[in-house]
Structures are given as structure tokens and as C-alpha cells.
Design a protein around this motif. Sequence first.
Motif, PDB file in Angstrom:
ATOM      1  N   UNK A  43     136.069 -16.423  19.172  1.00  0.00           N
ATOM      2  CA  UNK A  43     134.802 -16.450  18.446  1.00  0.00           C
ATOM      3  C   UNK A  43     134.180 -17.842  18.514  1.00  0.00           C
ATOM      4  N   UNK A  44     135.017 -18.860  18.383  1.00  0.00           N
ATOM      5  CA  UNK A  44     134.516 -20.231  18.466  1.00  0.00           C
ATOM      6  C   UNK A  44     133.924 -20.513  19.839  1.00  0.00           C
ATOM      7  N   UNK A  45     134.635 -20.083  20.895  1.00  0.00           N
ATOM      8  CA  UNK A  45     134.126 -20.286  22.245  1.00  0.00           C
ATOM      9  C   UNK A  45     132.834 -19.549  22.515  1.00  0.00           C
ATOM     10  N   UNK A  46     132.682 -18.377  21.913  1.00  0.00           N
ATOM     11  CA  UNK A  46     131.469 -17.575  22.116  1.00  0.00           C
ATOM     12  C   UNK A  46     130.231 -18.219  21.487  1.00  0.00           C
ATOM     13  N   UNK A  47     130.442 -18.944  20.391  1.00  0.00           N
ATOM     14  CA  UNK A  47     129.300 -19.475  19.648  1.00  0.00           C
ATOM     15  C   UNK A  47     129.219 -20.991  19.699  1.00  0.00           C
ATOM     16  N   UNK A  48     129.839 -21.590  20.706  1.00  0.00           N
ATOM     17  CA  UNK A  48     129.772 -23.037  20.886  1.00  0.00           C
ATOM     18  C   UNK A  48     128.944 -23.339  22.123  1.00  0.00           C
ATOM     19  N   UNK A  57     131.343 -28.177  14.399  1.00  0.00           N
ATOM     20  CA  UNK A  57     130.744 -27.420  13.308  1.00  0.00           C
ATOM     21  C   UNK A  57     131.386 -26.039  13.186  1.00  0.00           C
ATOM     22  N   UNK A  58     131.641 -25.382  14.299  1.00  0.00           N
ATOM     23  CA  UNK A  58     132.245 -24.048  14.266  1.00  0.00           C
ATOM     24  C   UNK A  58     133.689 -24.104  13.777  1.00  0.00           C
ATOM     25  N   UNK A  59     134.440 -25.125  14.201  1.00  0.00           N
ATOM     26  CA  UNK A  59     135.816 -25.263  13.735  1.00  0.00           C
ATOM     27  C   UNK A  59     135.857 -25.557  12.242  1.00  0.00           C
ATOM     28  N   UNK A 153     125.167 -30.559  16.180  1.00  0.00           N
ATOM     29  CA  UNK A 153     126.039 -31.727  16.202  1.00  0.00           C
ATOM     30  C   UNK A 153     125.755 -32.629  15.003  1.00  0.00           C
ATOM     31  N   UNK A 154     124.479 -32.816  14.689  1.00  0.00           N
ATOM     32  CA  UNK A 154     124.103 -33.651  13.549  1.00  0.00           C
ATOM     33  C   UNK A 154     124.647 -33.079  12.244  1.00  0.00           C
ATOM     34  N   UNK A 155     124.585 -31.763  12.086  1.00  0.00           N
ATOM     35  CA  UNK A 155     125.089 -31.130  10.872  1.00  0.00           C
ATOM     36  C   UNK A 155     126.597 -31.297  10.744  1.00  0.00           C
ATOM     37  N   UNK A 156     127.318 -31.175  11.871  1.00  0.00           N
ATOM     38  CA  UNK A 156     128.765 -31.384  11.847  1.00  0.00           C
ATOM     39  C   UNK A 156     129.098 -32.821  11.448  1.00  0.00           C
ATOM     40  N   UNK A 157     128.343 -33.782  12.003  1.00  0.00           N
ATOM     41  CA  UNK A 157     128.571 -35.189  11.655  1.00  0.00           C
ATOM     42  C   UNK A 157     128.289 -35.435  10.175  1.00  0.00           C
ATOM     43  N   UNK A 158     127.265 -34.786   9.639  1.00  0.00           N
ATOM     44  CA  UNK A 158     126.932 -34.944   8.216  1.00  0.00           C
ATOM     45  C   UNK A 158     128.072 -34.454   7.327  1.00  0.00           C
ATOM     46  N   UNK A 159     128.669 -33.328   7.668  1.00  0.00           N
ATOM     47  CA  UNK A 159     129.743 -32.766   6.864  1.00  0.00           C
ATOM     48  C   UNK A 159     131.002 -33.620   6.919  1.00  0.00           C
ATOM     49  N   UNK A 160     131.245 -34.251   8.075  1.00  0.00           N
ATOM     50  CA  UNK A 160     132.473 -35.028   8.254  1.00  0.00           C
ATOM     51  C   UNK A 160     132.293 -36.502   7.909  1.00  0.00           C
ATOM     52  N   UNK A 161     131.061 -36.890   7.526  1.00  0.00           N
ATOM     53  CA  UNK A 161     130.783 -38.308   7.271  1.00  0.00           C
ATOM     54  C   UNK A 161     131.637 -38.853   6.127  1.00  0.00           C
ATOM     55  N   UNK A 162     131.657 -38.148   5.007  1.00  0.00           N
ATOM     56  CA  UNK A 162     132.328 -38.676   3.818  1.00  0.00           C
ATOM     57  C   UNK A 162     133.825 -38.889   4.020  1.00  0.00           C
ATOM     58  N   UNK A 163     134.582 -37.899   4.551  1.00  0.00           N
ATOM     59  CA  UNK A 163     136.008 -38.157   4.757  1.00  0.00           C
ATOM     60  C   UNK A 163     136.296 -39.163   5.866  1.00  0.00           C
ATOM     61  N   UNK A 164     135.367 -39.338   6.812  1.00  0.00           N
ATOM     62  CA  UNK A 164     135.607 -40.272   7.916  1.00  0.00           C
ATOM     63  C   UNK A 164     135.251 -41.695   7.538  1.00  0.00           C
TER      64      UNK A 164
END
Length: 211
Positions: A43-48, A57-59, A153-164
Motif C-alpha cells: 500500500x505504501x509503494x502504491x501511494x508513494x 509521510x505514508x510511513x 514532503x513538506x507535510x512529512x517534514x512538518x510532522x517530524x520537526x518537533x521530535x527531530x
Amino acid sequence: MNGGKGSSGAPDGGRQNQGPGGIPLTRKERLSRAWEIFVVMLRTGLFTFGGGWSIVSELELQFIAKRGWMTKEDLLDYISIGKSIPGVMVVNLGVLLGYRFGGPLCAAAAAFGLTLPALAVIAAVALFYENIRTNPYIAKALSGVRAAVIAIIFNAARKLWKPAVADGWCFLLFAAALFFCVFTDLNLLVLVLTGAAAGLILKGVKPNDPR
């Protein structure tokens, strides 16, 4: 790395062949887990789309938001490792996650599920390449896909910003890495290794602290 156990019974990291309570998995349970990993990665490969980083973001959706199998910090750790070792980052990351949740069998299932959609599309493209190459509608559609992927990609970076970027030192390392990525041709492996060394020096290591 901090692990979690979701509703599917996925164990903490390092317990690839155990179920709840540390009970060893049967052959049937191992096959069931490998199938689940395969389906998730398929599913991840299909929508990446649009390159390796759009997979983040999908992971995050599949492994953290939906199943609670891991934390954002865990995902960032695996992304860092996948990017730091030879090979394609997406495949490296899939194999690492598969191995974490089920050992070698799930690692193989993850790699196959993740790459199967791309292999199928590539085979189709190769078969009809001449027609696709000269089709103006496909070219225009792909230009729109590229623009949309930037938002993913920007949305994924936004979600991971705080823990990183958890503190001032991390922000300084981020700023320095961004500068070298944008304004120099510094090898990315050198950048990653330098970040690892800087993390050890600046943040130090406390006794009994796994992070």
C-alpha cells in the motif's frame, strides 16, 4: 529506540520472533505477520510518488498514526540509518522496518511489497515507452504530480520537526546541515557522519540512557 505495540500485536524492537508476553511465534503467526508487513508496504509503494522522501509521510500514517507500532523518534532513527548506508534509501528503510517487526522473513516481505508497484509500473512504461514519451498529456500530468509531491514532503517534514529538532543544539545542527546542503556540494554521507559525531559531542551520553 523506543518501540510500541499496536492493536496488531507488533512487538517492541528487537523481539522480531516473539508475540505478546514474550511467547515465541509459531510458523503460522510468523507467516501472518510477514503477510501483514507485505500488505502495508505494498500500500505504501502504491501511494508513494516523487522520489524517496515522499515515503516518509505514508510511513508515518501507516506505522505511527494507524497502528501505533513505533514512535516518530523511531521513524527518524530508521530514516537516518537508511540514508546513511549504501543502496536506495526507500528500500533500505523498508527492509529495516520489516526486520524490526518480524526478522528476515518480514524484511524480505517488506522489500518485495514496497518495490512491487514500482517494478510493475516500470515494466509497463518500458513496454509503451515510445507512446508515453511523445504524449503531451502525460508530460503535463507529471508536472502537476511533481508540484503536489513537494507539499507531501513538506507535510512529512512538518510532522517530524518537533521530535527531530528537540533543542537549541539540534536546531544549530539542522541550520548547519541545511546550509551545507543548499550552498555546497558536500557529500551527504559526510554530512550524516558529521551530524552523528556532533550529536555525541554536544549532547553527551548518560549512563543507562539508550538515546
